[in-house]
Design a protein around this motif. Structure first.
Motif, PDB file in Angstrom:
ATOM      1  N   ARG A  61      -6.637 -28.795 -21.468  1.00  0.00           N
ATOM      2  CA  ARG A  61      -6.650 -28.570 -22.919  1.00  0.00           C
ATOM      3  C   ARG A  61      -7.967 -29.042 -23.514  1.00  0.00           C
ATOM      4  O   ARG A  61      -8.493 -30.076 -23.127  1.00  0.00           O
ATOM      5  N   PRO A  62      -8.511 -28.308 -24.467  1.00  0.00           N
ATOM      6  CA  PRO A  62      -9.812 -28.675 -25.036  1.00  0.00           C
ATOM      7  C   PRO A  62      -9.752 -29.832 -26.031  1.00  0.00           C
ATOM      8  O   PRO A  62     -10.776 -30.409 -26.351  1.00  0.00           O
ATOM      9  N   HIS A  63      -8.541 -30.171 -26.494  1.00  0.00           N
ATOM     10  CA  HIS A  63      -8.412 -31.235 -27.490  1.00  0.00           C
ATOM     11  C   HIS A  63      -7.369 -32.251 -27.041  1.00  0.00           C
ATOM     12  O   HIS A  63      -6.474 -31.924 -26.253  1.00  0.00           O
ATOM     13  N   ALA A  64      -7.478 -33.437 -27.568  1.00  0.00           N
ATOM     14  CA  ALA A  64      -6.514 -34.486 -27.245  1.00  0.00           C
ATOM     15  C   ALA A  64      -5.124 -34.127 -27.746  1.00  0.00           C
ATOM     16  O   ALA A  64      -4.965 -33.435 -28.752  1.00  0.00           O
ATOM     17  N   VAL A  65      -4.118 -34.610 -27.045  1.00  0.00           N
ATOM     18  CA  VAL A  65      -2.722 -34.380 -27.415  1.00  0.00           C
ATOM     19  C   VAL A  65      -2.148 -35.701 -27.930  1.00  0.00           C
ATOM     20  O   VAL A  65      -2.249 -36.730 -27.263  1.00  0.00           O
TER      21      VAL A  65
END
Length: 71
Positions: A61-65
């Protein structure tokens, strides 16, 4: 370990998912090791490995979860 794609001997494992990959199926790309904030330059900076082994199948994933349950 065998290659995930062709069942030949794996030469490496994907940095993201751990799947084994042979020399023919290995892909390479950046892997983010660390992010820090530089107060002198007033920006976030990252320490990156440019040629980390990737399998090409997994999709990091390109962004933090957000994980509020760990707070």
């Amino acid at each position: 370990m065998l290659c995930w794609f062709c069942a030949e001997s794996a030469r490496a494992s994907c940095r993201f998912c751990g799947r084994g990959v042979c020399a023919d199926h290995a892909r390479f790309g950046p892997y983010l090791l660390q992010v820090s904030r530089s107060e002198t330059r007033r920006r976030a900076e990252a320490l990156v490995v440019d040629d980390a082994v990737q399998c090409g199948t997994c999709r990091p994933r390109p962004h933090a979860v957000a994980m509020p349950e760990l707070d």
